[in-house]
Design a protein around this motif. Structure first.
Motif, short mmCIF file in Angstrom:
data_model
loop_
_atom_site.label_atom_id
_atom_site.label_comp_id
_atom_site.label_asym_id
_atom_site.label_seq_id
_atom_site.Cartn_x
_atom_site.Cartn_y
_atom_site.Cartn_z
N ALA A 125 0.83 -1.21 0.00
CA ALA A 125 0.00 0.00 0.00
C ALA A 125 0.86 1.26 0.00
O ALA A 125 0.59 2.21 -0.75
CB ALA A 125 -0.92 0.00 1.21
N LEU A 126 1.92 1.29 0.81
CA LEU A 126 2.79 2.46 0.85
C LEU A 126 3.58 2.62 -0.44
O LEU A 126 3.77 3.74 -0.93
CB LEU A 126 3.72 2.40 2.06
N ASN A 127 4.06 1.50 -1.01
CA ASN A 127 4.77 1.56 -2.29
C ASN A 127 3.87 2.15 -3.37
O ASN A 127 4.31 2.97 -4.18
CB ASN A 127 5.27 0.18 -2.71
N ALA A 128 2.60 1.74 -3.39
CA ALA A 128 1.65 2.25 -4.38
C ALA A 128 1.34 3.73 -4.12
O ALA A 128 1.30 4.53 -5.05
CB ALA A 128 0.37 1.43 -4.35
N LYS A 129 1.12 4.09 -2.86
CA LYS A 129 0.79 5.48 -2.53
C LYS A 129 1.88 6.44 -2.94
O LYS A 129 1.62 7.51 -3.49
CB LYS A 129 0.51 5.64 -1.04
N PHE A 130 3.14 6.09 -2.66
CA PHE A 130 4.25 7.00 -2.92
C PHE A 130 4.97 6.72 -4.23
O PHE A 130 5.92 7.41 -4.57
CB PHE A 130 5.23 6.97 -1.74
N ASP A 131 4.52 5.69 -4.95
CA ASP A 131 5.12 5.33 -6.23
C ASP A 131 6.64 5.25 -6.12
O ASP A 131 7.39 5.81 -6.93
CB ASP A 131 4.72 6.32 -7.33
N ALA A 132 7.08 4.56 -5.08
CA ALA A 132 8.51 4.40 -4.82
C ALA A 132 8.70 3.19 -3.91
O ALA A 132 7.74 2.66 -3.35
CB ALA A 132 9.08 5.65 -4.14
N GLU A 133 9.94 2.79 -3.76
CA GLU A 133 10.27 1.71 -2.83
C GLU A 133 10.31 2.31 -1.43
O GLU A 133 11.12 3.20 -1.14
CB GLU A 133 11.63 1.10 -3.18
N VAL A 134 9.42 1.87 -0.56
CA VAL A 134 9.34 2.42 0.79
C VAL A 134 10.02 1.46 1.76
O VAL A 134 9.67 0.29 1.84
CB VAL A 134 7.86 2.64 1.20
#
Length: 178
Positions: free
Chosen positions: A129-138
């Motif tokens: 979910a965080l990777n998708a939200k920020f469009d980056a590797e979290v």
């Protein structure tokens, strides 16, 4: 805390620029992490506060502990910070350097605080979910705070969300009090 951030910023930016130019981001990450641990040690804190120790004395201790893990540029950083009595800011320099590195490498650092240790499945879902939200590797750092009762807090840079039961109860209490 804000003062340390302000003191640390120019050092972190200068080291980051040097590390980027030399393509040694990982080397500097390790070196700064080690220096931060040394600077955070209670005995070292006492030495930094003791006026009988000169900047050279303090740098010598860092050199002795780091041995071959300290580059010439690392020693220059220590010397500059010691002469300006800024070595207490080393942990913050390391943190800010890591933030700069993460941004350069299109990675984002997040902190997830939960009332209980999350399961592997919960971690996978949260990461996706965080990777998708920020469009980056979290990169997620998990912490446990039982005082939250239930739920989680997520902090990514200036963005934060608080879904803890403690916060909801506090809001309810404030609403009732009005």
């Amino acid at each position: 805390m804000a003062e340390l951030m302000t003191i640390a910023r120019p050092y972190a930016e200068a080291v980051f620029a040097l590390a980027k130019d030399e393509q040694k981001l990982a080397d500097w990450s390790e070196q700064l992490a080690n220096l931060a641990v040394i600077a955070g040690d209670d005995a070292m804190q006492a030495m930094l506060e003791n006026p009988k120790y000169t900047a050279d004395n303090v740098v010598s201790v860092f050199e002795g502990i780091m041995d071959s893990g300290l580059s010439a540029e690392g020693k220059n950083l220590l010397t500059a910070m010691a002469e300006n009595k800024r070595l207490k800011a080393l942990p913050e320099v390391a943190d800010q350097f890591e933030d700069l590195r993460a941004a350069e490498e299109k990675r984002i650092r997040a902190t997830v605080i939960s009332a209980r240790k999350p399961t592997v499945e919960q971690k996978k879902k949260l990461s996706a979910a965080l990777n998708a939200k920020f469009d980056a590797e979290v990169e997620i750092n998990y912490e446990v705070d039982e005082s939250l009762i239930a739920g989680i807090k997520i902090v990514v840079g200036d963005w934060a969300i608080d879904g803890s039961a403690l916060t909801q109860l506090n809001k309810l209490g404030a609403a009732i009090a009005q």
